[in-house]
Design an enzyme around this catalytic site. Sequence first.
Site, PDB file in Angstrom:
ATOM      1  N   TYR A   1      48.462  44.085  15.353  1.00 26.03           N
ATOM      2  CA  TYR A   1      47.567  45.343  16.021  1.00 26.03           C
ATOM      3  C   TYR A   1      47.689  46.436  15.019  1.00 26.03           C
ATOM      4  O   TYR A   1      46.649  47.080  14.771  1.00 26.03           O
ATOM      5  CB  TYR A   1      48.213  45.610  17.319  1.00 26.03           C
ATOM      6  CG  TYR A   1      47.339  46.462  18.117  1.00 26.03           C
ATOM      7  CD1 TYR A   1      46.252  46.169  18.585  1.00 26.03           C
ATOM      8  CD2 TYR A   1      47.905  47.811  18.174  1.00 26.03           C
ATOM      9  CE1 TYR A   1      45.392  47.120  19.483  1.00 26.03           C
ATOM     10  CE2 TYR A   1      47.104  48.618  19.053  1.00 26.03           C
ATOM     11  CZ  TYR A   1      46.123  48.421  19.687  1.00 26.03           C
ATOM     12  OH  TYR A   1      45.251  49.331  20.412  1.00 26.03           O
TER      13      TYR A   1
ATOM     14  N   ASP B   1      43.276  53.469  27.646  1.00 29.93           N
ATOM     15  CA  ASP B   1      43.603  54.305  26.432  1.00 29.93           C
ATOM     16  C   ASP B   1      43.140  55.627  26.531  1.00 29.93           C
ATOM     17  O   ASP B   1      41.830  55.447  26.150  1.00 29.93           O
ATOM     18  CB  ASP B   1      43.445  53.151  25.241  1.00 29.93           C
ATOM     19  CG  ASP B   1      44.155  53.927  23.889  1.00 29.93           C
ATOM     20  OD1 ASP B   1      44.575  55.232  23.986  1.00 29.93           O
ATOM     21  OD2 ASP B   1      43.944  53.297  22.878  1.00 29.93           O
TER      22      ASP B   1
END
Lengths: 125, 125
Positions: free
Chosen positions: B14, B38
């Site tokens: 990631y 997020d």
Amino acid sequence: MITYDQARQVCETYIQSLVTNDVDAILDLYAHDATVEDPVGTEARTGQDALRSFYAGAVTGVVEATLTGEPRLAGNEVAFPFQVIAGQPGEEIQINIIDIFRFNAEGKVDLMRAFWGSDNVGGKS
Amino acid sequence: MITYDQARQVCETYIQSLVTNDVDAILDLYAHDATVEDPVGTEARTGQDALRSFYAGAVTGVVEATLTGEPRLAGNEVAFPFQVIAGQPGEEIQINIIDIFRFNAEGKVDLMRAFWGSDNVGGKS
């Protein structure tokens, strides 16, 4: 909404209270009906009585506890990385943990989730 | 149940994919119906299309991304601290983040929550 300085102070008080084995100071950070899941994936404990039992054990043998990065406050939740050193002299282990505290409108923690597992436990380096 | 090595590899893929702006590699880590919050406290995005839009913007300008501590795997969730450096040369900012990935039975991330706020954003030191 809780401020960054307030959230950081709660994290620091929590960590210091682990070292001083001050269960009352820890419980004072929590709401009356707070839930603690420590570690994540295990059965959660809810309410001050259950938390008192849990922390009476959890603080035992804690020698040091240190923030290993800055708390990250997002909305009404803060995540913070820390390291605990626990155990008898000469047999200490270190545990790397990330805790999440969710704050209620009164600035008390109503949900705590602790992230750590066996791969985060090691001999003191 | 996901192993520690598998979870750590997902975290590393990631972070590397943020730097290489490889949105496809990021989306491949996620379940089809995954949800991303997020930062925490903002509206969540669900599904690969919504995630593709989000990451197309999120990876823009990322120069570096580095784990700043070991991933903490607990049950089927991992928390990991990292730092992103982003921006034009000479104007970079650093952001200290803690992400949580929850894994489904296939080892794909079905829930991601990112902890960071304005107090975690600063000039590059």
